[in-house]
Every structure is written in C-alpha cells, then in structure tokens.
Design a protein around this motif. Structure first.
Motif, PDB file in Angstrom:
ATOM      1  N   PRO A   1       0.828  -1.219   0.000  1.00  6.93           N
ATOM      2  CA  PRO A   1       0.000   0.000   0.000  1.00  6.93           C
ATOM      3  C   PRO A   1       0.857   1.261   0.000  1.00  6.93           C
ATOM      4  O   PRO A   1       2.027   1.246   0.414  1.00  6.93           O
ATOM      5  CB  PRO A   1      -0.791  -0.129   1.299  1.00  6.93           C
ATOM      6  N   GLU A   2       0.243   2.348  -0.441  1.00  5.94           N
ATOM      7  CA  GLU A   2       0.889   3.659  -0.384  1.00  5.94           C
ATOM      8  C   GLU A   2       0.233   4.544   0.679  1.00  5.94           C
ATOM      9  O   GLU A   2       0.810   5.538   1.110  1.00  5.94           O
ATOM     10  CB  GLU A   2       0.802   4.335  -1.754  1.00  5.94           C
ATOM     11  N   VAL A   3      -0.980   4.161   1.082  1.00  4.03           N
ATOM     12  CA  VAL A   3      -1.691   4.826   2.170  1.00  4.03           C
ATOM     13  C   VAL A   3      -2.103   3.736   3.157  1.00  4.03           C
ATOM     14  O   VAL A   3      -2.794   2.785   2.785  1.00  4.03           O
ATOM     15  CB  VAL A   3      -2.931   5.585   1.672  1.00  4.03           C
ATOM     16  N   LEU A   4      -1.665   3.866   4.411  1.00  2.16           N
ATOM     17  CA  LEU A   4      -1.891   2.835   5.411  1.00  2.16           C
ATOM     18  C   LEU A   4      -2.663   3.427   6.584  1.00  2.16           C
ATOM     19  O   LEU A   4      -2.228   4.394   7.212  1.00  2.16           O
ATOM     20  CB  LEU A   4      -0.549   2.278   5.891  1.00  2.16           C
ATOM     21  N   LEU A   5      -3.830   2.843   6.885  1.00  5.03           N
ATOM     22  CA  LEU A   5      -4.661   3.266   8.015  1.00  5.03           C
ATOM     23  C   LEU A   5      -4.587   2.200   9.100  1.00  5.03           C
ATOM     24  O   LEU A   5      -4.877   1.026   8.842  1.00  5.03           O
ATOM     25  CB  LEU A   5      -6.121   3.444   7.581  1.00  5.03           C
ATOM     26  N   LEU A   6      -4.192   2.600  10.299  1.00  5.69           N
ATOM     27  CA  LEU A   6      -4.044   1.665  11.413  1.00  5.69           C
ATOM     28  C   LEU A   6      -4.898   2.133  12.586  1.00  5.69           C
ATOM     29  O   LEU A   6      -4.742   3.251  13.064  1.00  5.69           O
ATOM     30  CB  LEU A   6      -2.579   1.585  11.862  1.00  5.69           C
TER      31      LEU A   6
END
Length: 529
Positions: free
Chosen positions: A164-169
C-alpha cells in the motif's frame, strides 16, 4: 506521490447523531497520529476514508493503494493464514501451474505474484510471526490458536503484503507484547507513504510527524509528535485559564463600577429633587437640571452596562478555549480480601496452548501477569474462571465479549445487577460517560473505547460485588484521561487483582505486588525492573 485529503466531509449516523460537519484536511507523506477522546469519531473517520462508510456530503480523495487495519479485527478460527493474508487464490494458482495443471486464469492470477509465498513468509518473520508460518507450506494452517496480539500482527502482515501507499491503522498495538510493539514501530517508521494511526500508545504517537486531533467534530493539525502536541495544548490551556481568570476579574470589576455608578446617579437625582422641593432655585431651572441629570445618568448607566456585557462576552469566549472534556469516574466496590484468605488455587493445570501452571493467590494480592504473545495468558485467565475462584469475582475478557449484542447497554447492566434500580443503573452508566439516551444504545453499536467503558461499568456494578478482578489487557482502547482514572481506581481497590497486560507502566502504577511471567515451562516470578 500518494495523497489523502478530506473536503467538506459530513457524516450523520442513521439515528440522526452527527459525527462530522464540513471537515477539511490534507494528510501528506509521513506519519500522522489521530488522537481524541473515546467516542470522538476516530474509527468512524478511518472507515470513511477506507470507504466502509459513505459521507452525507463532501468527499475523500485517496491517490495510491490503500490498506486498512481495523481495530475490531476478528478471525474465524477455521480460516487459514493465507486466507487472512488474501493470497490463498494466488497460492492455489501457483501450485496448479507448478503441477502442470494451470489454466489461463491461473496464469492471470499469478502474474506479478510469483514470489507471493516467499514475501508472505518474510513479512511474517519481520513482524515476529515466523512461528506461524516458518515455510510456505505452513501458510495453509488455520489461525484458531493465535492470540489477540498475533491476530493483530497477522492483520498488519495482510495489509503490508498489498504494497500500500496509504496505510490506516486503528489501535494497532492492542494486545502486543514489547517485542511485537518494537517490530510494529519499525514497520511504521520504515513505511514510505502516508500512515494515519489511531492510537493511545504514547510511545507510538511519539514517533509521529504530525498529530491530528479530533475534538467536538473538528479536526486540527499539530506539527510534531505527541509530546510536542501535549506541550502545545497545555501551553494553550494555561493561557486560556489565565484569560478566564482575567475575564472573571474584569466582570467583577465592571459589576462593581456599574453599582457605584448607579449609586452616584441615585444620589444626584435625590439631591435634585430635594433642591426643587425646598425652592432652592426656580422650578423651570430645576426641571431643566432634572432632565439633564436623567440624560447624563442614562448615558453613564448605559456605558457601564455595555462594559459589563463586553466583559461577560470576553469571559464566555475565554471559557470556550479551556477544555472541559468529560472524564469517567470509577468507584470500585469496597470489597475487602483479608490477608491469608485463599482466593485462587490451581495445581499442575495444563493449558491448551502447552504450559503446565500452578498458581495460588492469597489475600489482597495484586498479580501482574506478563509474557509474550501467544504464550497463553488469556487461556490461563479463562481457565481460572472455569474452576471458579473462592470469592465473588468478575473478569474482563480481552475481546470484551460480555454483552448480549441484541440488547441495550442499560439492559445488559440490568442483567448483571438484577437488584439495582433503573436509576442506579443509569447513574452508574453516567459515571462512565453514558448519559441520557446513550444508555439505550445497542451494545453492538459501541466503539472500541465505549465497549471497554461499558464492560468496566458492567463488571463493577455486578452482584455480588467482586472481591477478585481478573482483567485481560484492560488498557486497550482507553483514552489517556480514562486510563489515568482506571489506574487510580485499581490502585485503591482492596480486593485481589490478576491483570494480564503488556503496559508495564500501568502495572507498576496499580501497585502490582507479584510479577508472574508465563513461559513454555509454566509460571515463574520475575523482577519488574
């Protein structure tokens, strides 16, 4: 370049409760920590960004591949590791191709993914899960034996495998032991794109480049890490408190001056009336002076009244700058366990995950139960509840599965405390910030932090009052003020405690008297230093 932005983002829940109104924000490359009180909408915002929810108005723009690690990640115990990682179909295609039975669709599925098994094993190893799948062949095993921490790391592995290039945690350090946290920190540090992290883990937040605070439906960006954010907020609050003090002093001063002015005006009017009554000067002159005095008095009174109104407006504005966020209030039951009283005793108990354990708790001991992910801490606590302890007890499970999801919060508490009145139940919920109609919400609709607060309220109101509390990772999802209140309450509890946690500062602050580490060989006492 990856890009993430929000424009006029507005979202309202189906029951009419507004979450956001007109949010605008830009998340650039780097690490952003998303913070806010429990229930502020942090997870909701991530779900909107990920596309799980649809905004009422406005838009979310994401440039780049996106991966989302949810807070409430749960796995079917019968699922395979490769299924969780999302590579099961690719593996099957590769195996058919290797056996000479590959179809055109198999080649299409495998193209660009010829090394997917090796990358999966390498990523699992990097995150400390080499034992889950040490070889590609092991990727087909089921995940029913994984701990909560291992489940979270497996979910992170699945997210990272998609490059991924955008990671939501969302609360990624929940249930992680210290070594697992270190590996997650390293993965976040090394991520080359945009990371948005919802967390109450101070160590993780201190690795952020930016802190985004969600408060009262508004989003505000602070440059720097969490420590810098707290310094900035505290400086603002100190200035705000000083402004409130000054404004209150000004209101009192303007009030006194208005009273003094009114007194002078009344004195002058009485003097003028007496002069006319005593014929000190002609009536026409007296009336003229009376009119002038009344006009002057009205002007003077108006000036002071305007100043007082302005001082009050300034006070209101200053008070709005000072945070008065609601905080939970925890009163643990006055349940005493006397020294020498036997509370729990098990001998040569073999846990399903391997270790054989002998454990005795006597008197008001406070046991800190530590150990690596997957060693069996949760299994041990569950086993203790099955046999059961010798005093009234309550347990807080790691997964918070203590509710009937089809019933409201108030109904669940009524089930736990059948002799409590409706007013007592709602009063207890109010202390945990569930006020008014919040008590009538289905428990299935609660956020992670709200579920923890509700579960705490439920076990502490239970009948009979518990003299033993067994808590499994009780700090997960708690905002920092709520964590402080829980710490203070547990420190004052006069019963016995068994707390499984990876939060060492928390365990020290609640006054743990014995530190037990669960290992492959059983339980051993350790030095907390």
């Amino acid at each position: 370049m990856p890009h993430l932005s929000l424009s006029d983002l507005t979202f309202t829940w189906p029951d009419g409760d507004p979450a956001f109104e007109g949010l605008d924000a830009v998340f650039g490359p780097g690490r952003t920590g998303l913070v806010g009180r429990n229930g502020a909408g942090k997870s909701t915002l991530l779900r909107l960004i990920a596309g799980d929810l649809t905004p009422d108005r406005g838009s979310v723009t994401v440039h780049g591949r996106l991966a989302y690690l949810r807070q409430d990640l749960t796995l079917d115990p019968n699922r395979t590791v490769d299924g969780v990682l999302g590579i099961d179909n690719q593996r099957k295609a590769l195996h058919r191709i290797e056996s000479g039975e590959g179809t055109e669709q198999d080649f299409a599925d495998a193209t660009g993914h010829w090394d997917v098994e090796e990358r999966a094993v390498a990523t699992l190893d990097r995150l400390g899960l080499a034992h889950v799948a040490p070889t590609p062949d092991a990727l087909g095993r089921t995940v029913g034996t994984l701990s909560g921490g291992e489940t979270m790391l497996l979910g992170l592995t699945a997210a990272l495998l998609g490059d991924p290039e955008v990671l939501l945690l969302d609360e990624p350090t929940n249930n992680l032991d210290l070594s697992a946290k270190a590996r997650l920190y390293a993965a976040v540090d090394q991520f080359p794109g945009i990371v948005v992290v919802v967390s109450h883990d101070r160590a993780l937040l201190d690795r952020m480049d930016t802190i985004a605070e969600l408060r009262r439906g508004e989003l505000r960006m602070f440059g720097g890490n969490f420590a810098h954010y707290r310094e900035t907020v505290e400086a603002e609050q100190e200035a705000g408190r000083a402004a409130v003090r000054d404004a209150r002093a000004d209101v009192r001063r303007q009030g006194r001056e208005l009273v003094e002015a009114q007194t002078k005006i009344d004195r002058r009017l009485r003097y003028g009336k007496r002069m006319v009554a005593e014929n000190r000067y002609p009536k026409i002159v007296g009336n003229e002076r009376k009119s002038q005095a009344q006009a002057s008095a009205g002007k003077l009174r108006g000036n002071h009244a305007d100043k007082l109104d302005e001082a009050r407006r300034t006070l209101t504005e200053a008070e709005e700058l000072v945070r008065d966020d609601r905080e939970i209030r925890i009163d643990l039951p006055d349940s005493v366990v006397h020294p020498g009283q036997q509370v729990v005793e098990v001998a040569d108990l073999t846990l399903a995950c391997g270790p054989t354990v002998s454990l005795a708790v006597t008197g008001p001991e406070r046991i800190a139960l530590v150990g690596r992910n997957g060693i069996g801490k949760t299994t041990l606590l569950r086993a203790l509840t099955d046999m059961p302890p010798r005093v009234p007890w309550r347990a807080l499970p790691q997964r918070l599965d203590v509710f009937d999801e089809t019933r409201t919060l108030a109904q669940n508490l009524a089930d736990a405390a059948p002799h409590a009145t409706a007013e007592q139940i709602r009063g207890r919920l109010a202390r945990f910030l569930f006020r008014g109609n919040d008590s009538d919400v289905l428990t299935s609709a609660l956020s992670g932090g709200e579920r923890l607060r509700a579960a705490l309220a439920m076990i502490l109101l239970a009948e009979p009052a518990p003299r033993l509390l067994m808590l499994d990772e009780p700090t997960n999802n708690l905002d920092l003020p709520s964590l402080q209140h829980l710490t203070e309450a547990l420190a004052q509890f006069r019963g016995a405690l068994i707390v499984a946690s990876h939060d060492l500062p928390f365990l020290r602050e609640i006054g743990a008297t014995r530190w037990l580490e669960l290992t492959d060989d059983g339980v051993r006492e350790v030095d907390p230093r």
